[in-house]
Design an enzyme around this catalytic site. Structure first.
Site, short mmCIF file in Angstrom:
data_model
loop_
_atom_site.label_atom_id
_atom_site.label_comp_id
_atom_site.label_asym_id
_atom_site.label_seq_id
_atom_site.Cartn_x
_atom_site.Cartn_y
_atom_site.Cartn_z
N SER A 220 -12.41 -7.88 7.98
CA SER A 220 -11.23 -8.62 8.42
C SER A 220 -11.66 -9.99 8.97
O SER A 220 -12.31 -10.76 8.25
CB SER A 220 -10.48 -7.77 9.45
OG SER A 220 -9.20 -8.25 9.66
N ASP A 469 -3.41 -5.47 0.27
CA ASP A 469 -3.72 -5.59 1.70
C ASP A 469 -2.71 -6.53 2.36
O ASP A 469 -2.44 -7.62 1.86
CB ASP A 469 -5.15 -6.13 1.86
CG ASP A 469 -5.67 -6.05 3.29
OD1 ASP A 469 -4.86 -5.99 4.23
OD2 ASP A 469 -6.90 -6.06 3.45
N HIS A 498 -6.21 -1.56 4.82
CA HIS A 498 -7.04 -2.66 5.31
C HIS A 498 -8.40 -2.09 5.71
O HIS A 498 -8.54 -1.42 6.73
CB HIS A 498 -6.34 -3.29 6.51
CG HIS A 498 -6.97 -4.53 7.03
ND1 HIS A 498 -7.20 -5.65 6.27
CD2 HIS A 498 -7.42 -4.85 8.29
CE1 HIS A 498 -7.74 -6.59 7.01
NE2 HIS A 498 -7.89 -6.13 8.24
#
Length: 541
Positions: A220, A469, A498
């Site tokens: 991320s 995502d 995710h």
């Protein structure tokens, strides 16, 4: 909205010319020809972890000292907490340290060394010391705070789908007060919480671990400052895995990335609604996605007027159901709780939406770091009319999360103008329409790093992304692959959870394990089938 931490919950300082550090060197200051290089950090003295870290005796901890300001590296110093579990395979198979960052901004990986005990990480843990750390501002690493934790955690709160003018004025005032709180509590140090400084801290950590080159895994937000690191220090990279990739285009950092996130989360929200409708016999929330969404919106409006148990308003409901966009594992439990509530049993929904007690300080700290990094990293609109226009436009097609995301990031409209100091924060002074052209320097501390590497400058790196995502939309992975010459992208088709690697997708896990153990990457593009959809969970009676 946060590109939240995985495995558990977005080039600064490029002023004129920022050259990469020669291989083996340490972080250099940002202004060309000014200052001196940061002194080499001493090797970290690892020992018993502090009780507050709640880590087992198999994990050891230490402290890393880094400059607050890399342009003046011999001035104020801060210390970061670091954790480590030794490689389990012995000297013949050990390949060095694997440093992990789970995202945020504002997340810690201090618990990462414990992952080596799980079956999915077992082979990798034989070859690598697993190293986690709390980035600057996070936890006990020069902790940042902008607001009293009790005030930050105050509930219930509202999240209207179509906010009124009065509600917007309230949010503007709250955002201004929050930005002022950050400036007041952090003082001049506030400007130094940036992605570029996170990358420089990472290079100091590499050196303090005794590693000539860095092996790193970022998820991320960890993909973004990892990519910044690759840009600034390509000669220091050994291997890098980027999972769930942030779009690094400087024009996206961070205002446009957040607008794009809203649209991607709307798609994921409708994925959940389709799944619930498919299991209508279990949940009785509707036979079509539209019926399911109407059932949710009815509950959202009801809690906006009358909070559940006086504690759960529409904002708490939204925060809980946003997690359906991050991970399919939340789909059954959230659907079951909503179904039970509609049928007259509020207890499951109450359990899932009430904030966990005792976490107020950590939550406020995480949000403070998130806000500081995003606001410092790049330019944001200062004219509130621009925020209103852009978010109104996006909310027409993506109503689920757009306004909540706007309120989260709105302090950036009032962020301290670091040059010159003391400039007015009156938004009426900044009337530029910043979305129809390249964003100007509307009060940001720094310009985003132009993430990119020349062919041959960087070893092959591995990227992973899910096509649907919500937190880090798929085009960002394609953009980073284009900017990092020689990188490979593994795509999980038709999926939206995710965090692709070391979950339940065996195909993706094999690519990561092979790369970390051998350095081999697939062809430029590789694909994995989506993991299986979750099975429904019966609502409580």
């Amino acid at each position: 909205m946060k590109a939240v931490a995985l495995y558990g919950t977005i080039g600064s300082l490029v002023l004129t010319a920022l050259a990469a550090v020669p291989a083996g060197g340490l972080t250099r200051p940002d202004t060309a020809g000014a200052g001196t290089p940061a002194p080499a950090p001493p090797r970290i003295a690892f020992g018993r972890c502090a009780p507050v870290e709640r880590l087992p005796s198999s994990v050891e901890c230490g402290r890393l000292t880094v400059p607050l300001d890399y342009a003046h590296p011999r001035d104020r110093q801060i210390t970061l907490t670091v954790s480590r579990a030794r490689a389990t395979g012995g000297p013949k198979v050990r390949q060095g340290a694997l440093v992990f960052n789970p995202g945020g901004p504002g997340a810690s990986s201090m618990h990462f060394p414990m992952y080596g005990k799980t079956e999915r990480w077992r082979k990798t843990a034989r070859a690598y010391d697993f190293v986690g750390y709390a980035p600057r501002g996070v936890g006990r690493s020069a902790p940042l705070s902008c607001q009293d934790p009790a005030a930050y955690a105050k509930i219930p709160s509202a999240s209207p789908r179509e906010p009124s003018a009065a509600f917007k004025r309230q949010k503007y005032a709250e955002a201004k007060a929050y930005a002022e709180g950050c400036a007041r509590k952090a003082g001049p140090a506030l400007r130094h919480f940036t992605s570029a400084n996170n990358a420089r801290d990472l290079d100091m950590l590499r050196a303090a671990l005794g590693e000539k080159k860095l092996t790193y895994m970022g998820a991320s937000y960890g993909t973004y400052f990892g990519a910044v690191y690759a840009t600034l220090f390509p000669g220091h990279v050994r291997r890098m895995v980027f999972d769930s990739v942030v779009n690094p285009d400087p024009r996206q950092i961070w205002y446009r990335n957040n607008l794009d996130q809203n649209v991607a989360f709307e798609r994921r929200w409708r994925d959940w609604a389709r799944w619930v409708a498919k299991h209508h016999k279990v949940y009785r929330l509707g036979t079509t996605p539209q019926q399911v969404l109407r059932a949710y919106d009815t509950v959202r409006a009801r809690l906006g007027h009358r909070p559940l148990a006086g504690k759960v308003g529409s904002a708490q409901l939204q925060a809980a159901f946003l997690k359906t966009g991050y991970n399919d594992a939340y789909w059954p439990v959230r659907a079951a709780a909503l179904s039970a509530y509609v049928k007259g049993n509020p207890k499951p929904l109450l359990r899932q939406t009430l904030p966990q007690p005792g976490g107020e300080a950590a939550d406020e700290n995480s949000n403070a770091v998130y806000t500081a990094v995003e606001c410092n990293d790049g330019p944001w609109p200062r004219d509130l009319r621009v925020w209103d226009r852009d978010n109104t436009r996006v909310a027409r097609v993506a109503p689920f999360e757009t306004w909540d995301n706007a309120w989260l990031n709105l302090p950036c409209a009032f962020w301290p103008r670091h040059a010159p100091r003391g400039a007015s924060q009156d938004p009426a002074r900044f009337a530029t329409d910043v979305t129809d052209a390249a964003l100007p320097q509307a009060g940001a501390a720094h310009r985003p790093v132009d993430v990119r590497t020349a062919p041959g400058a960087l070893p092959p790196v591995l990227l992973l992304a899910a096509e649907r995502d919500g937190a880090t939309p798929y085009p960002g992975a394609v953009e980073l692959r284009r900017r990092l010459a020689g990188s490979s992208l593994v795509t999980e088709r038709g999926a939206g959870t995710h965090g692709v690697s070391f979950g339940t997708n065996t195909c993706a896990n094999q690519y990561v394990e092979r790369y970390l153990l051998t350095g081999r990457t697939p062809a430029r593009d590789a694909y994995c089938a989506a993991r299986a959809e979750p099975k429904p969970v019966l609502p409580a009676k």
